[in-house]
Design an enzyme around this catalytic site. Structure first.
Site, PDB file in Angstrom:
ATOM      1  N   CYS A 109       0.820  -1.217   0.000  1.00  0.00           N
ATOM      2  CA  CYS A 109       0.000   0.000   0.000  1.00  0.00           C
ATOM      3  C   CYS A 109       0.854   1.267   0.000  1.00  0.00           C
ATOM      4  CB  CYS A 109      -0.937   0.001   1.205  1.00  0.00           C
ATOM      5  SG  CYS A 109      -2.029  -1.420   1.207  1.00  0.00           S
ATOM      6  N   HIS A 250      -3.225   7.127   2.129  1.00  0.00           N
ATOM      7  CA  HIS A 250      -3.672   5.826   1.651  1.00  0.00           C
ATOM      8  C   HIS A 250      -5.045   5.550   2.252  1.00  0.00           C
ATOM      9  CE1 HIS A 250      -4.135   1.665   0.941  1.00  0.00           C
ATOM     10  NE2 HIS A 250      -3.801   1.281   2.159  1.00  0.00           N
ATOM     11  N   ASN A 280     -10.230  -0.272   0.316  1.00  0.00           N
ATOM     12  CA  ASN A 280      -8.773  -0.161   0.287  1.00  0.00           C
ATOM     13  C   ASN A 280      -8.269  -0.797  -1.008  1.00  0.00           C
ATOM     14  OD1 ASN A 280      -6.028  -0.573   0.576  1.00  0.00           O
ATOM     15  ND2 ASN A 280      -6.160  -1.266   2.713  1.00  0.00           N
TER      16      ASN A 280
HETATM   17  O1  UT7 Z   1      -3.726  -1.177   3.609  1.00  0.00           O
HETATM   18  C1  UT7 Z   1      -2.936  -1.786   4.566  1.00  0.00           C
HETATM   19  C2  UT7 Z   1      -3.107  -1.154   5.860  1.00  0.00           C
HETATM   20  N1  UT7 Z   1      -4.209  -1.742   6.581  1.00  0.00           N
HETATM   21  C3  UT7 Z   1      -4.833  -1.048   7.510  1.00  0.00           C
HETATM   22  O2  UT7 Z   1      -4.524   0.106   7.697  1.00  0.00           O
HETATM   23  C4  UT7 Z   1      -5.872  -1.713   8.363  1.00  0.00           C
HETATM   24  C5  UT7 Z   1      -5.689  -1.282   9.795  1.00  0.00           C
HETATM   25  N2  UT7 Z   1      -6.667  -1.872  10.701  1.00  0.00           N
HETATM   26  C6  UT7 Z   1      -7.978  -1.507  10.689  1.00  0.00           C
HETATM   27  O3  UT7 Z   1      -8.381  -0.690   9.878  1.00  0.00           O
HETATM   28  C7  UT7 Z   1      -8.886  -2.072  11.745  1.00  0.00           C
HETATM   29  O4  UT7 Z   1      -8.117  -2.733  12.726  1.00  0.00           O
HETATM   30  C8  UT7 Z   1      -9.962  -3.067  11.186  1.00  0.00           C
HETATM   31  C9  UT7 Z   1     -10.971  -2.302  10.378  1.00  0.00           C
HETATM   32  C10 UT7 Z   1      -9.278  -4.109  10.325  1.00  0.00           C
HETATM   33  C11 UT7 Z   1     -10.668  -3.755  12.331  1.00  0.00           C
HETATM   34  O5  UT7 Z   1     -11.271  -2.795  13.200  1.00  0.00           O
HETATM   35  P1  UT7 Z   1     -11.095  -2.916  14.788  1.00  0.00           P
HETATM   36  O6  UT7 Z   1     -11.870  -1.820  15.373  1.00  0.00           O
HETATM   37  O7  UT7 Z   1      -9.611  -2.957  15.060  1.00  0.00           O
HETATM   38  O8  UT7 Z   1     -11.817  -4.272  15.087  1.00  0.00           O
HETATM   39  P2  UT7 Z   1     -11.229  -5.583  15.782  1.00  0.00           P
HETATM   40  O9  UT7 Z   1     -10.302  -6.297  14.866  1.00  0.00           O
HETATM   41  O10 UT7 Z   1     -10.743  -5.249  17.143  1.00  0.00           O
HETATM   42  O11 UT7 Z   1     -12.532  -6.426  15.952  1.00  0.00           O
HETATM   43  C12 UT7 Z   1     -13.564  -6.047  16.856  1.00  0.00           C
HETATM   44  C13 UT7 Z   1     -14.649  -7.089  16.825  1.00  0.00           C
HETATM   45  C14 UT7 Z   1     -14.141  -8.489  17.010  1.00  0.00           C
HETATM   46  O12 UT7 Z   1     -15.082  -9.199  17.784  1.00  0.00           O
HETATM   47  P3  UT7 Z   1     -14.804  -9.500  19.333  1.00  0.00           P
HETATM   48  O13 UT7 Z   1     -13.532 -10.298  19.347  1.00  0.00           O
HETATM   49  O14 UT7 Z   1     -14.662  -8.163  19.960  1.00  0.00           O
HETATM   50  O15 UT7 Z   1     -16.020 -10.258  19.738  1.00  0.00           O
HETATM   51  C15 UT7 Z   1     -14.121  -9.056  15.622  1.00  0.00           C
HETATM   52  O16 UT7 Z   1     -14.288 -10.461  15.588  1.00  0.00           O
HETATM   53  O17 UT7 Z   1     -15.284  -7.061  15.547  1.00  0.00           O
HETATM   54  C16 UT7 Z   1     -15.304  -8.389  15.001  1.00  0.00           C
HETATM   55  N3  UT7 Z   1     -15.211  -8.269  13.560  1.00  0.00           N
HETATM   56  C17 UT7 Z   1     -16.292  -8.090  12.769  1.00  0.00           C
HETATM   57  N4  UT7 Z   1     -17.610  -8.005  13.049  1.00  0.00           N
HETATM   58  C18 UT7 Z   1     -18.452  -7.811  12.023  1.00  0.00           C
HETATM   59  C19 UT7 Z   1     -14.104  -8.281  12.774  1.00  0.00           C
HETATM   60  N5  UT7 Z   1     -14.451  -8.110  11.491  1.00  0.00           N
HETATM   61  C20 UT7 Z   1     -15.796  -7.995  11.458  1.00  0.00           C
HETATM   62  C21 UT7 Z   1     -16.736  -7.797  10.446  1.00  0.00           C
HETATM   63  N6  UT7 Z   1     -18.029  -7.710  10.753  1.00  0.00           N
HETATM   64  N7  UT7 Z   1     -16.366  -7.667   9.136  1.00  0.00           N
END
Ligand code: UT7
Length: 325
Positions: A109, A250, A280
């Site tokens: 990216c 990005h 993305n």
């Molecule tokens: O281009 C390369 C660079 N990449 C990035 O910059 C990505 C950076 N990271 C992010 O943007 C975020 O970390 C994400 C969008 C990927 C995830 O957001 P988050 O607020 O960090 O969520 P999380 O991973 O902490 O997940 C929170 C909860 C989890 O459930 P529990 O364990 O709290 O029960 C996940 O299982 O959300 C759950 N979850 C979802 N729920 C519904 C994860 N993905 C999903 C989903 N739909 N698609």
């Protein structure tokens, strides 16, 4: 050097968040509030990376007023070539850019920013006059469509700019970084299977595995490192934050964009963001948003743009440039 034209291309197929709820356990509400993404464009089987990239490149050439024959170099920033040997030469062939050398550059990216800086060096040294830089990715080929943690994030697309030799150097400052110690946080890794060729010789014939990401770690990394690298690029450019016209990061997550903007004290109206519509798109995200803002008449000649890419490697970087000749 000057950036004298832009172009972009996206696949016709559109998948909105509601559509994803039929594939994985997710909701429009979760995706929108956690990422800002509402829909993404996805390439179908018949659409090649080279074709998308060529379409974006053609538009950038037309916008800059030069022809493919004028090009000295075609630089393709991608992690998803049609061919592991590289796709840039295919684009060169398609464009009939017979005077141009062409090669791929892989920096995930960060690819567009790394490509912008790389291309600029050829111009600064006087080696080349006209360069086509394309950022293009079809990550939908490598996403696990059963993994809700990643499949909701990505989309496909291509964006392009033309860089030309100019009496005034419009690349005002940059800073590029890598940290391989965090490589495991974001991968599209090759997995070899041992294949015996004889009693003593084995080779590792295998395949690439779907994208895996430690979202929380990458989020933390981006919010901390992107403002640092922008500050450094501003210092190099001898500019203060209030001299910036546009912040173009990005397009990974709206929360990352908001957090970086707020850390840098940049007003909201200076932010360029279109990830709601494309998700993305990796190396394509910055030139795709840039081209859209140019088309909309937001970005005008002379505007100072701060751009920053970040992602797998881990890699990150910032470049500050002035739009136009
Ligand atoms: O281009 C390369 C660079 N990449 C990035 O910059 C990505 C950076 N990271 C992010 O943007 C975020 O970390 C994400 C969008 C990927 C995830 O957001 P988050 O607020 O960090 O969520 P999380 O991973 O902490 O997940 C929170 C909860 C989890 O459930 P529990 O364990 O709290 O029960 C996940 O299982 O959300 C759950 N979850 C979802 N729920 C519904 C994860 N993905 C999903 C989903 N739909 N698609």
């Amino acid at each position: 050097m000057a950036i004298t034209g832009s172009g972009s291309a996206v696949p016709a197929n559109l998948l909105d968040n509601q559509g994803l709820t039929k594939l994985v356990d997710t909701s429009d509400e979760w995706i929108t509030t956690r990422t800002g993404i509402r829909q993404r464009r996805l390439a179908d089987k018949s659409e090649s990376l080279a074709a998308l990239a060529t379409a974006a490149g053609r538009k950038a050439l037309a916008a800059s007023g030069i022809t493919a024959q004028d090009l000295d170099l075609i630089l393709l920033a991608t992690s998803t070539p049609d061919d592991l040997f590289g796709s840039a030469c295919q684009i060169q062939g398609e464009l009939r850019a017979s005077n141009a050398v062409a090669f791929d550059l892989t920096a995930a990216c960060s690819g567009f920013v790394f490509g912008l800086v790389t291309a600029s060096q050829y111009i600064r040294t006087g080696t080349y006059q006209n360069i086509l830089l394309i950022g293009a990715d079809i990550l939908s080929r490598w996403v696990d469509w059963q993994d809700r943690r990643t499949c909701v994030l990505f989309g496909d697309g291509a964006g392009s700019v033309v860089l030309q030799a100019n009496s005034c150097d419009r690349l005002l400052g940059f800073e590029l970084k890598s940290d391989g110690s965090q490589n495991n946080d974001l991968n599209l890794a090759y997995k070899p299977e041992s294949t015996a060729l004889s009693e003593s010789v084995n080779v590792g014939k295998g395949n690439f595995q779907p994208i895996t990401m430690n979202g929380k770690e990458v989020y933390r990394f981006a919010v901390q490192k992107v403002p640092e690298v922008i500050d450094k690029a501003l210092f190099r450019a001898n500019l203060s934050v209030d001299q910036i016209d546009w912040l173009l990061l990005h397009q990974a997550n709206q929360r990352i964009i908001d957090a970086v903007r707020s850390r840098l004290n940049i007003p909201e109206h200076k932010v360029i963001s279109n990830l709601a519509y494309y998700g993305n798109t990796s190396a394509a995200s910055i030139p795709l948003a840039l081209d859209e803002a140019v088309q909309q008449g937001k970005i005008k000649p002379g505007d100072v743009i701060v751009t920053s890419g970040f992602g797998a490697g881990l890699s990150w970087g910032a470049a500050i440039f002035q739009w136009g000749r």
